[in-house]
Write an enzyme that holds these catalytic residues in place. Structure first.
Site, PDB file in Angstrom:
ATOM      1  N   LYS A   1      40.551  32.062  -5.696  1.00  0.00           N
ATOM      2  CA  LYS A   1      39.918  31.620  -4.553  1.00  0.00           C
ATOM      3  C   LYS A   1      40.301  29.839  -4.445  1.00  0.00           C
ATOM      4  O   LYS A   1      39.717  29.738  -5.807  1.00  0.00           O
ATOM      5  CB  LYS A   1      38.874  31.764  -4.964  1.00  0.00           C
ATOM      6  CG  LYS A   1      37.620  31.873  -4.085  1.00  0.00           C
ATOM      7  CD  LYS A   1      37.812  30.893  -2.864  1.00  0.00           C
ATOM      8  CE  LYS A   1      36.492  30.225  -2.541  1.00  0.00           C
ATOM      9  NZ  LYS A   1      37.335  28.632  -1.909  1.00  0.00           N
TER      10      LYS A   1
ATOM     11  N   GLY B   1      37.179  21.832  -9.744  1.00  0.00           N
ATOM     12  CA  GLY B   1      36.902  20.860  -8.776  1.00  0.00           C
ATOM     13  C   GLY B   1      35.946  19.863  -8.731  1.00  0.00           C
ATOM     14  O   GLY B   1      35.568  19.566  -9.915  1.00  0.00           O
ATOM     15  N   SER B   2      34.842  20.104  -8.135  1.00  0.00           N
ATOM     16  CA  SER B   2      33.318  18.461  -7.948  1.00  0.00           C
ATOM     17  C   SER B   2      32.579  18.812  -9.663  1.00  0.00           C
ATOM     18  O   SER B   2      32.550  20.328  -9.339  1.00  0.00           O
ATOM     19  CB  SER B   2      33.468  18.375  -6.883  1.00  0.00           C
ATOM     20  OG  SER B   2      31.957  19.955  -6.552  1.00  0.00           O
TER      21      SER B   2
ATOM     22  N   GLY C   1      31.005  22.661 -10.099  1.00  0.00           N
ATOM     23  CA  GLY C   1      31.311  22.731 -11.852  1.00  0.00           C
ATOM     24  C   GLY C   1      29.736  22.985 -12.260  1.00  0.00           C
ATOM     25  O   GLY C   1      29.271  24.746 -12.733  1.00  0.00           O
TER      26      GLY C   1
ATOM     27  N   GLU D   1      36.983  22.086 -15.235  1.00  0.00           N
ATOM     28  CA  GLU D   1      37.778  20.942 -14.766  1.00  0.00           C
ATOM     29  C   GLU D   1      37.233  20.500 -13.853  1.00  0.00           C
ATOM     30  O   GLU D   1      37.802  20.317 -12.284  1.00  0.00           O
ATOM     31  CB  GLU D   1      38.989  21.410 -14.889  1.00  0.00           C
ATOM     32  CG  GLU D   1      39.771  22.802 -15.979  1.00  0.00           C
ATOM     33  CD  GLU D   1      39.860  21.792 -16.729  1.00  0.00           C
ATOM     34  OE1 GLU D   1      39.831  20.599 -17.210  1.00  0.00           O
ATOM     35  OE2 GLU D   1      39.988  22.559 -18.020  1.00  0.00           O
TER      36      GLU D   1
ATOM     37  N   CYS E   1      42.222  13.412 -10.497  1.00  0.00           N
ATOM     38  CA  CYS E   1      40.818  13.934 -11.368  1.00  0.00           C
ATOM     39  C   CYS E   1      41.390  13.070 -12.147  1.00  0.00           C
ATOM     40  O   CYS E   1      39.999  12.503 -12.012  1.00  0.00           O
ATOM     41  CB  CYS E   1      41.028  15.282 -11.837  1.00  0.00           C
ATOM     42  SG  CYS E   1      42.284  15.875 -12.567  1.00  0.00           S
TER      43      CYS E   1
ATOM     44  N   GLU F   1      32.959   8.758  -8.228  1.00  0.00           N
ATOM     45  CA  GLU F   1      34.017  10.104  -7.942  1.00  0.00           C
ATOM     46  C   GLU F   1      34.535   9.369  -6.733  1.00  0.00           C
ATOM     47  O   GLU F   1      33.227  10.038  -5.689  1.00  0.00           O
ATOM     48  CB  GLU F   1      34.690  10.716  -8.894  1.00  0.00           C
ATOM     49  CG  GLU F   1      35.803  11.115  -8.724  1.00  0.00           C
ATOM     50  CD  GLU F   1      35.985  12.773  -8.936  1.00  0.00           C
ATOM     51  OE1 GLU F   1      35.348  13.212  -8.434  1.00  0.00           O
ATOM     52  OE2 GLU F   1      37.217  13.340  -9.289  1.00  0.00           O
TER      53      GLU F   1
HETATM   54  P1  NAD Z   1      34.754  21.193  -4.756  1.00  0.00           P
HETATM   55  O1  NAD Z   1      33.891  21.242  -6.168  1.00  0.00           O
HETATM   56  O2  NAD Z   1      33.775  20.877  -3.744  1.00  0.00           O
HETATM   57  O3  NAD Z   1      35.472  22.874  -4.777  1.00  0.00           O
HETATM   58  C1  NAD Z   1      36.279  23.289  -5.021  1.00  0.00           C
HETATM   59  C2  NAD Z   1      36.793  25.063  -5.270  1.00  0.00           C
HETATM   60  O4  NAD Z   1      34.913  25.352  -5.294  1.00  0.00           O
HETATM   61  C3  NAD Z   1      36.943  25.654  -3.659  1.00  0.00           C
HETATM   62  O5  NAD Z   1      37.490  26.029  -4.323  1.00  0.00           O
HETATM   63  C4  NAD Z   1      36.446  25.366  -2.435  1.00  0.00           C
HETATM   64  O6  NAD Z   1      35.514  26.769  -2.192  1.00  0.00           O
HETATM   65  C5  NAD Z   1      34.772  25.853  -4.460  1.00  0.00           C
HETATM   66  N1  NAD Z   1      33.442  25.770  -3.910  1.00  0.00           N
HETATM   67  C6  NAD Z   1      32.458  24.888  -3.679  1.00  0.00           C
HETATM   68  N2  NAD Z   1      31.347  25.148  -3.706  1.00  0.00           N
HETATM   69  C7  NAD Z   1      30.678  26.488  -3.932  1.00  0.00           C
HETATM   70  C8  NAD Z   1      30.158  27.422  -4.819  1.00  0.00           C
HETATM   71  N3  NAD Z   1      28.942  27.170  -4.074  1.00  0.00           N
HETATM   72  N4  NAD Z   1      30.530  28.441  -4.966  1.00  0.00           N
HETATM   73  C9  NAD Z   1      30.932  28.560  -5.101  1.00  0.00           C
HETATM   74  N5  NAD Z   1      32.836  28.033  -5.337  1.00  0.00           N
HETATM   75  C10 NAD Z   1      32.595  26.952  -4.157  1.00  0.00           C
HETATM   76  O7  NAD Z   1      35.939  20.055  -5.250  1.00  0.00           O
HETATM   77  P2  NAD Z   1      37.436  19.997  -3.818  1.00  0.00           P
HETATM   78  O8  NAD Z   1      36.525  18.683  -3.355  1.00  0.00           O
HETATM   79  O9  NAD Z   1      37.896  21.178  -4.027  1.00  0.00           O
HETATM   80  O10 NAD Z   1      38.280  19.269  -5.021  1.00  0.00           O
HETATM   81  C11 NAD Z   1      37.751  17.749  -5.972  1.00  0.00           C
HETATM   82  C12 NAD Z   1      36.982  17.885  -6.789  1.00  0.00           C
HETATM   83  O11 NAD Z   1      38.024  18.200  -8.074  1.00  0.00           O
HETATM   84  C13 NAD Z   1      37.441  16.660  -7.466  1.00  0.00           C
HETATM   85  O12 NAD Z   1      36.310  15.991  -7.950  1.00  0.00           O
HETATM   86  C14 NAD Z   1      38.292  16.379  -8.260  1.00  0.00           C
HETATM   87  O13 NAD Z   1      37.840  15.399  -9.306  1.00  0.00           O
HETATM   88  C15 NAD Z   1      38.811  17.791  -9.356  1.00  0.00           C
HETATM   89  N6  NAD Z   1      39.843  17.823  -9.288  1.00  0.00           N
HETATM   90  C16 NAD Z   1      39.754  18.355 -10.971  1.00  0.00           C
HETATM   91  C17 NAD Z   1      40.949  17.985 -11.981  1.00  0.00           C
HETATM   92  C18 NAD Z   1      41.096  18.647 -13.756  1.00  0.00           C
HETATM   93  O14 NAD Z   1      41.903  19.146 -14.255  1.00  0.00           O
HETATM   94  N7  NAD Z   1      39.851  18.238 -13.850  1.00  0.00           N
HETATM   95  C19 NAD Z   1      41.476  18.350 -11.210  1.00  0.00           C
HETATM   96  C20 NAD Z   1      41.864  18.269  -9.448  1.00  0.00           C
HETATM   97  C21 NAD Z   1      40.286  18.387  -9.216  1.00  0.00           C
END
Ligand code: NAD
Length: 498
Positions: free
Chosen positions: A190, A243-244, A248, A266, A301, A401
């Protein structure tokens, strides 16, 4: 790279990307027929209208993945045959490097040269690393009772839902799909709604490489509409999430509300870079610090967003950092191969980052440079590289962040103070120390609460180096052999011999 801005503009104008989901070896529209638009953040124009997945599409994708897994067509494929598919898959990605570069740059705005220098090599390295270990993994026979034989099998989990963000669309997907597929799982990927296009090309190439139908599925759409039903699905055995932190945590809740599926996360960071007075090459530390926060527009990240500098070299470091920042990351058209900094991903992200800059000003941090939308861009979501000095770690800009090109320099008294400040955060992803003293380096490595430690470097590593965090940066480890354990489970087999 020999292509010019004009060449890329022509390619972009002629682009007809695949916009349907990939389920059971075929491109399909959303069951509802709905679509959503992806927007080029450099100019606000529509890139494509993409299938807007919902629970019915997730059901179809999971059913296809489950069927493929149970059939053994991939999960029990001879290891050398699976290796051959994964390795052909990597070769095909390499052949389509220009397509991937264009898709990710148009979708999320990163400089196209970054795709060739970072994202594509990083993705290939990871897929090839995991392809090569497929026939080298071994089980274990334990030293047990002489009247019994006991061995431990390591087996794939089943269906893995892989939910990834937009900041490195291809590479974050590669970090998840490579270990998950290599050990024999079926997957439902996804991608983020801001950057879904490269995932669709990935799935197509997996199929072209000989990957069986149903093993690699992609559902496109929004988090609540596709990610959530995937994470709640009773036939999904694992969620691999990047993601965030906020989402998470939701993933862990969804697992608890459904089938106790495994969840690896992550998430975000507020990573410290410590510069001690005994640093041998302050200019290198400053230039690396600049790249560590402004690279990928700061949408990283592991961005080194807090720079903790020992007082004797504080002013000199700021001067060197300011000098180095002048032309290392200059906002420009991301399709221009000479551009070193693109726009932020969305207008919302731009406002969020500008809001943090405003908060830094209000809290009394000193704005050393940047802080604005660059004057020459009247379209696109750009923010200038920004530096705050004299930051206190209690300020909002030092605690939260920002995920944008905003650095905070914080003065510290000595190593102990630096470690205390470094650890004063809910996050624990990456960290770095610049020192010529071995003892200081080792003490920092021992005491810092972070999954990644660099000494006299930043963002260094390869496929062997675990990527993941302590505390609220998550519990998973991408890349490295350890990632394989997250996509497998052990089975204890006891055979009575008496
Ligand atoms: P996000 O958490 O908003 O989205 C990530 C993914 O989750 C997307 O595909 C989104 O559609 C999905 N998502 C959102 N809400 C959801 C829900 N309720 N249920 C299921 N899926 C859902 O994050 P973002 O804005 O896309 O990315 C930025 C974040 O990612 C930052 O916090 C960054 O630090 C983190 N990140 C971490 C790493 C790592 O390796 N630690 C790497 C890259 C990015």
């Amino acid at each position: 790279m020999t292509m010019t801005l004009k060449d890329w503009q022509a390619r972009a104008a002629a682009l007809v990307p695949e916009t349907r989901m990939f389920i059971d070896g075929k491109f399909v529209d959303a069951a509802s027929g709905a679509k959503f638009e992806t927007i080029n953040p450099a100019n606000g124009q529509v890139v494509a209208a993409v299938a807007r997945g919902g629970p019915a599409d997730v059901d179809r994708a999971v059913a296809a993945a489950k069927k493929a897994f149970k059939s053994g067509v991939w999960s029990r494929m001879e290891p050398t045959a699976r290796m051959a598919v994964m390795s052909r898959f990597a070769d095909l990605i390499e052949e389509h490097a220009e397509d991937f570069a264009l898709l990710d740059t148009l979708d999320m705005g990163k400089p196209i040269s970054d795709m060739f220098n970072i994202d594509i090599p990083g993705s290939l390295m990871t897929i090839r690393f995991f392809a090569e270990v497929i026939d080298k993994m071994e089980g274990v026979v334990t030293n047990t009772n002489a009247d019994a034989l006991h061995y431990i099998l390591r087996q794939p989990l089943g269906v893995c839902g892989l939910v990834v963000p937009w900041n490195y669309p291809l590479m974050m997907a590669a970090w998840k799909i490579a270990p998950a597929l290599s050990v024999g799982n079926s997957i439902v990927l996804k991608p983020a709604e801001q950057s879904p296009l490269s995932a669709l090309l990935l799935a197509k190439l997996f199929s072209e490489a000989g990957g069986p139908d149903g093993v690699f599925n992609v559902v496109t759409g929004f988090g609540e509409e596709t990610g959530k039903p995937l994470a709640l699905h009773m036939d999904v055995d694992k969620i691999g999430f990047t993601g965030s932190g906020e989402v998470g945590k939701l993933m862990m809740i969804y697992a608890g509300q459904s089938n106790m599926k495994r969840v690896s996360t992550e998430c975000g960071g507020k990573s410290p870079q410590i510069v001690l007075a005994d640093c041998e090459d302050l200019a290198k530390a400053a230039a690396t610090g600049v790249a560590g926060i402004y690279g990928n527009q700061g949408e990283v990240c592991s961005a080194g967003s807090r720079i903790l500098v020992e007082r004797p070299v504080y002013d000199e470091y700021i001067a060197l950092f300011t000098e180095a920042a002048k032309d290392m990351h200059v906002p420009g058209d991301p399709l221009d191969p000479n551009t070193t900094m693109g726009p932020l991903v969305t207008p919302e992200q731009q406002s969020r980052v500008l809001g943090y800059i405003e908060a830094g000003r209000k809290e009394g941090a000193k704005l050393a440079f940047g802080g604005n939308v660059p004057a020459k861009f009247n379209a696109g979501y750009f923010v200038e590289p920004t530096l705050f000095t004299d930051v206190s770690n209690k300020m909002k800009i030092a605690q939260e962040e920002i995920f944008g090109p905003v650095a905070s320099i914080i003065p510290v008294d000595n190593l102990d103070h630096a470690i205390e400040v470094a650890n004063d955060t809910i996050y624990g992803l990456a960290s770095a120390i610049w020192t010529s003293n071995l003892k200081n380096a080792h003490r920092f490595a021992r005491d810092v609460e972070a999954g990644i430690v660099w000494v006299n470097a930043y963002e260094a590593g390869d496929a062997t180096t675990p990527w993941g965090g302590f505390k609220q940066s998550g519990n998973g480890r991408d890349k490295c052999l350890e990632a394989l354990t997250q996509y497998t489970q052990t089975k204890s087999v006891w055979i009575e011999l008496s």
